[in-house]
Design a protein around this motif. Structure first.
Motif, PDB file in Angstrom:
ATOM      1  N   GLU A   1      -0.423   2.536  -3.440  1.00 23.92           N
ATOM      2  CA  GLU A   1       0.774   3.495  -3.117  1.00 23.92           C
ATOM      3  C   GLU A   1       0.849   3.425  -1.484  1.00 23.92           C
ATOM      4  OE1 GLU A   1       2.523   6.103  -4.539  1.00 23.92           O
ATOM      5  OE2 GLU A   1       1.443   5.972  -6.654  1.00 23.92           O
ATOM      6  N   ASP A   2      -0.056   2.600  -1.106  1.00 24.25           N
ATOM      7  CA  ASP A   2      -0.492   2.634   0.730  1.00 24.25           C
ATOM      8  C   ASP A   2       1.035   1.342   1.201  1.00 24.25           C
ATOM      9  OD1 ASP A   2      -1.443   3.513   3.276  1.00 24.25           O
ATOM     10  OD2 ASP A   2      -2.426   0.987   3.750  1.00 24.25           O
ATOM     11  N   VAL A   3       0.855   0.365   0.325  1.00 29.20           N
ATOM     12  CA  VAL A   3       1.706  -0.734   0.533  1.00 29.20           C
ATOM     13  C   VAL A   3       3.129  -0.600   0.563  1.00 29.20           C
ATOM     14  CG1 VAL A   3       2.783  -3.245  -0.415  1.00 29.20           C
ATOM     15  CG2 VAL A   3      -0.190  -2.691   0.177  1.00 29.20           C
ATOM     16  N   ALA A   4       3.882  -0.060  -0.548  1.00 29.36           N
ATOM     17  CA  ALA A   4       4.936   0.936  -0.546  1.00 29.36           C
ATOM     18  C   ALA A   4       5.479   2.072  -0.142  1.00 29.36           C
ATOM     19  CB  ALA A   4       4.871   1.056  -1.752  1.00 29.36           C
ATOM     20  N   ALA A   5       3.965   2.722   0.872  1.00 34.49           N
ATOM     21  CA  ALA A   5       4.597   3.939   1.513  1.00 34.49           C
ATOM     22  C   ALA A   5       4.843   3.136   2.969  1.00 34.49           C
ATOM     23  CB  ALA A   5       4.032   4.999   1.502  1.00 34.49           C
ATOM     24  N   GLY A   6       4.837   2.140   2.743  1.00 29.49           N
ATOM     25  CA  GLY A   6       4.614   1.279   4.337  1.00 29.49           C
ATOM     26  C   GLY A   6       6.595   1.084   4.651  1.00 29.49           C
TER      27      GLY A   6
ATOM     28  N   LEU B   1      -5.614  -8.174   1.197  1.00 31.88           N
ATOM     29  CA  LEU B   1      -5.156  -8.130  -0.180  1.00 31.88           C
ATOM     30  C   LEU B   1      -3.484  -6.816   0.680  1.00 31.88           C
ATOM     31  CD1 LEU B   1      -4.425  -8.102  -2.811  1.00 31.88           C
ATOM     32  CD2 LEU B   1      -5.361  -6.174  -3.265  1.00 31.88           C
ATOM     33  N   ARG B   2      -4.162  -5.749   1.754  1.00 35.06           N
ATOM     34  CA  ARG B   2      -2.853  -5.442   1.956  1.00 35.06           C
ATOM     35  C   ARG B   2      -1.674  -6.054   2.280  1.00 35.06           C
ATOM     36  NH1 ARG B   2      -5.518  -1.693   4.384  1.00 35.06           N
ATOM     37  NH2 ARG B   2      -5.647  -0.451   2.200  1.00 35.06           N
ATOM     38  N   ARG B   3      -2.768  -6.764   3.550  1.00 36.44           N
ATOM     39  CA  ARG B   3      -1.592  -7.670   4.219  1.00 36.44           C
ATOM     40  C   ARG B   3      -0.917  -8.660   3.321  1.00 36.44           C
ATOM     41  NH1 ARG B   3       1.880  -9.173   7.243  1.00 36.44           N
ATOM     42  NH2 ARG B   3       1.248 -10.273   9.540  1.00 36.44           N
ATOM     43  N   LEU B   4      -1.347  -9.373   2.117  1.00 41.29           N
ATOM     44  CA  LEU B   4      -0.308 -10.430   1.479  1.00 41.29           C
ATOM     45  C   LEU B   4       0.856  -9.594   0.969  1.00 41.29           C
ATOM     46  CD1 LEU B   4      -2.641 -12.692  -0.892  1.00 41.29           C
ATOM     47  CD2 LEU B   4      -0.265 -11.895  -1.297  1.00 41.29           C
ATOM     48  N   LEU B   5       0.662  -8.412   0.525  1.00 47.46           N
ATOM     49  CA  LEU B   5       1.234  -7.609  -0.267  1.00 47.46           C
ATOM     50  C   LEU B   5       2.725  -7.186   0.113  1.00 47.46           C
ATOM     51  CD1 LEU B   5      -1.238  -6.314  -3.491  1.00 47.46           C
ATOM     52  CD2 LEU B   5       0.247  -7.764  -3.673  1.00 47.46           C
ATOM     53  N   ALA B   6       2.072  -6.778   1.602  1.00 53.89           N
ATOM     54  CA  ALA B   6       2.622  -5.774   2.780  1.00 53.89           C
ATOM     55  C   ALA B   6       4.036  -7.591   2.752  1.00 53.89           C
ATOM     56  CB  ALA B   6       2.222  -5.857   3.599  1.00 53.89           C
ATOM     57  N   ASN B   7       3.261  -8.538   3.141  1.00 56.10           N
ATOM     58  CA  ASN B   7       4.360  -9.276   3.381  1.00 56.10           C
ATOM     59  C   ASN B   7       5.185 -10.095   1.755  1.00 56.10           C
ATOM     60  OD1 ASN B   7       3.338 -10.134   5.875  1.00 56.10           O
ATOM     61  ND2 ASN B   7       2.374 -12.367   5.030  1.00 56.10           N
TER      62      ASN B   7
ATOM     63  N   LEU C   1       7.043 -17.272   8.224  1.00 58.89           N
ATOM     64  CA  LEU C   1       6.136 -17.344   8.035  1.00 58.89           C
ATOM     65  C   LEU C   1       5.075 -16.285   7.252  1.00 58.89           C
ATOM     66  CD1 LEU C   1       5.224 -17.258  12.018  1.00 58.89           C
ATOM     67  CD2 LEU C   1       5.568 -19.524  10.903  1.00 58.89           C
ATOM     68  N   GLY C   2       6.108 -15.248   6.687  1.00 62.65           N
ATOM     69  CA  GLY C   2       5.447 -14.398   5.459  1.00 62.65           C
ATOM     70  C   GLY C   2       5.235 -15.453   4.794  1.00 62.65           C
TER      71      GLY C   2
END
Length: 635
Positions: A349-354, A383-389, A453-454
């Protein structure tokens, strides 16, 4: 040859296998004996009746020895017993060892000799084996720098093979307790006490000390280990031990420790440099973001396009800077996972909100399909950084349709998926997408779509977390990335996992309040404070802003509705400053946003511990406003 005490007549010695008796009259050089004697010489009965006949069957190398033995017998006194060992021809070929023990009797001027002849071949072979074994041990001990030693039950050193070679002490010098004189004066009390305790308790000893090397004249480190030796009744009969030269090992260990310290210092220096560079590079970009947002209500229509290009250029610069700094930290091994248990649904939810705002701006539907409440174990920030990319890539390369972020349990893991309906990836190029600066859909390398780079960062984070990443794509239909995350140990996977309905993610709605929310910005950079002030004012009359350059300045103000805090405030960190402000205003639940240019996972841990929302610089102003609105709504 040796004299043997005794006066019993050897002719009456009981015969044993491999032995025979004989008599010899030296006056007429004639000897008689049992048939076994001649057989021991490998001759027919009566064939060995003279000394010349005996010498004829003796090994040539031993004949001089036997002649000397005969001469001693001729000179011996009455009652003397002498013996000699020599080789003779064996009946089946080869040689056998014989022991000749003779007793001399002298009477009335006549000399009579009686004796026992024995086959001692097997004993000699055993002696040879023992001698060879001792020689091997000696050579081995000298080669590897090891001393082999024995001591009496009370600790008296009797033998130390190799000690003389190592220290120069001779056998008479090191025996007993003399060996302690070769030990370094500073180590003698410790070594002597350890040896006394071991002897008193009958327990093994293991001690390290320095001794003077005769080869170099320097002190070398030794390790002495000894064990008690007991007989069948359990009585201590001796001590056996080894003393090995560990000087090079200790030197290597010291060099390794020094190298490790230097490497750690270099890592700390690199980490400090990257943290400073990250902060110093992001800070002016953050100010530009804020100023660009503050300009929005003041720009004429004909200048709007230029402002948009400015904002887009800042977005590209921000992505490039973030990617390169992240890659640098990963390549320098400065990123260390800190795994913990947490609910995967909240992170999705947090990643999607961003990315709700960018997706909405492109007309994309961003949906979250969370699996039933599941706890996973990994580093949540990485993991948040990975999924955000992955989500950022999905939004960037999709022009229609939807982006779905979901998960499903599979055995002892949760498989997180990011699916889009974008341009897709040709099958033959799936392995190329992980390379740095590789953009399959951007051969002209237009910076507006990033630097490529992502996915390189995704691959490195995946390896660090041990969370495998997979990809499946169909050109023209879209791409699906999967990340396999282990379940927490206490989370037993259910037999059937119920699916939760899809839920679209929307940017937070505006909050209706009786009065405009007051936002306090605490930052020690005057340009950032001024930029924040202008930006919040540009949001309109629905927001109030206060600024402070330090905690002391902030304490002089009224308690705000939310605080935006820089992580680096001189000698103090933002989370510590927030704790002081909450205590000062007696507002433990005061919402706070922690802004940082440092991507270290330790900063994220501090933000969690202080119940603050972490945002990395440069943060988009719309993103900041959405986060503040959501926090105020929850408060």
């Amino acid at each position: 040859m040796a004299a043997v005490p005794g006066d019993a007549s050897l002719t009456h010695t009981p015969r044993t296998p491999g032995s025979a008796v004989f008599e010899w009259d030296t006056a007429n050089e004639y000897g008689t004996g049992s048939p076994e004697r001649d057989a021991l010489y490998g001759c027919a009965p009566g064939a060995v009746a003279t000394r010349a006949a005996v010498l004829a069957v003796v090994h040539p190398d031993d004949r001089a020895l036997v002649r000397g033995f005969f001469a001693e017998l001729d000179a011996a006194r009455h009652g003397d017993i002498l013996q000699c060992e020599y080789r003779a021809a064996a009946p089946q070929g080869g040689v056998r060892w014989l022991r000749n023990v003779c007793r001399v009797e002298v009477s009335a001027g006549r000399r009579h000799i009686s004796g026992v002849l024995s086959d001692v071949t097997e004993g000699k072979r055993g002696d040879a084996v023992l001698a060879l074994s001792e020689r091997r041990y000696r050579l081995l001990a000298e080669y590897i720098g090891t001393v082999l030693w024995q001591a009496t039950p009370d600790g008296f050193i009797t033998h130390a093979l190799g000690w003389t070679t190592l220290t120069g002490q001779q056998e008479g010098e090191y025996q007993g307790h003399g060996w302690i004189e070769a030990v370094h004066p500073d180590d003698r009390p410790v070594v002597a006490a350890a040896w006394r305790r071991s002897c008193a308790a009958g327990q093994p000893v293991d001690v390290e000390y320095r001794a003077r090397s005769v080869a170099t004249g320097e002190w070398v480190w030794l390790r002495a280990r000894t064990v008690p030796v007991h007989d069948d009744q359990g009585r201590l009969i001796e001590w056996s031990g080894i003393c090995e030269n560990i000087d090079q090992r200790r030197r290597d260990a010291a060099a390794l420790a020094a190298a490790k310290d230097r490497a750690e210092q270099q890592d700390r220096a690199k980490s400090k440099f990257l943290a400073a560079a990250s902060h110093d590079l992001r800070q002016p970009i953050q100010s530009l973001y804020l100023l660009a947002a503050a300009l929005e209500p003041h720009v004429r229509p004909e200048g709007a396009a230029a402002r948009e290009r400015l904002c887009h250029g800042l977005d590209v610069l921000s992505r490039v800077l973030n990617g390169m700094l992240d890659l640098s930290r990963l390549d320098l091994d400065l990123v260390v996972p800190r795994p913990r248990d947490f609910p995967i649904g909240e992170l999705l939810e947090d990643v999607a909100a961003g990315y709700a705002q960018p997706a909405q701006a492109k007309g994309l539907a961003l949906r979250v399909v969370a699996c039933a409440p599941a706890m996973v174990r990994t580093d949540p920030d990485m993991l948040r950084r990975l999924l955000a990319n992955l989500v950022e890539n999905a939004v960037r390369y999709s022009e229609r349709g939807e982006v779905t972020l979901g998960c499903a349990q599979a055995g002892g893991a949760v498989v997180v998926s990011v699916r889009d309906q974008g341009i897709g990836i040709p099958p033959g190029q799936l392995d190329l997408i992980w390379e740095e600066f590789r953009q399959l859909a951007n051969p002209a390398r237009e910076r507006r779509v990033g630097m490529g780079l992502g996915l390189s960062i995704v691959r490195r984070l995946s390896a660090l977390l041990d969370c495998p990443v997979g990809v499946d794509s169909t050109p023209g239909q879209g791409t699906a990335f999967t990340v396999t995350v282990p379940l927490a140990a206490a989370a037993a996977p259910p037999a059937v996992v119920p699916a939760l309905p899809e839920r679209p993610v929307q940017p937070p709605a505006a909050v209706r309040r009786a009065r405009p929310p007051a936002i306090l910005v605490v930052d020690d950079d005057p340009l950032v404070r001024e930029s924040f002030e202008l930006m919040v004012e540009s949001w309109g009359s629905d927001w109030l802003v206060q600024v402070a350059g330090s905690v002391a300045e902030a304490m002089a103000l009224r308690c705000p509705d939310a605080v935006v805090m820089d992580y680096r405030l001189g000698e103090e960190t933002g989370d510590a400053a927030m704790a002081r402000l909450r205590a000062h205003w007696r507002a433990p639940g005061l919402p706070g946003v922690l802004l940082t240019g440092d991507t270290d996972a330790g900063v994220a841990a501090r933000a969690r511990a202080s119940a603050m929302r972490l945002l990395h610089k440069p943060v988009d102003t719309r993103r900041l406003r959405d986060v503040l609105a959501a926090m105020l709504a929850e408060a």
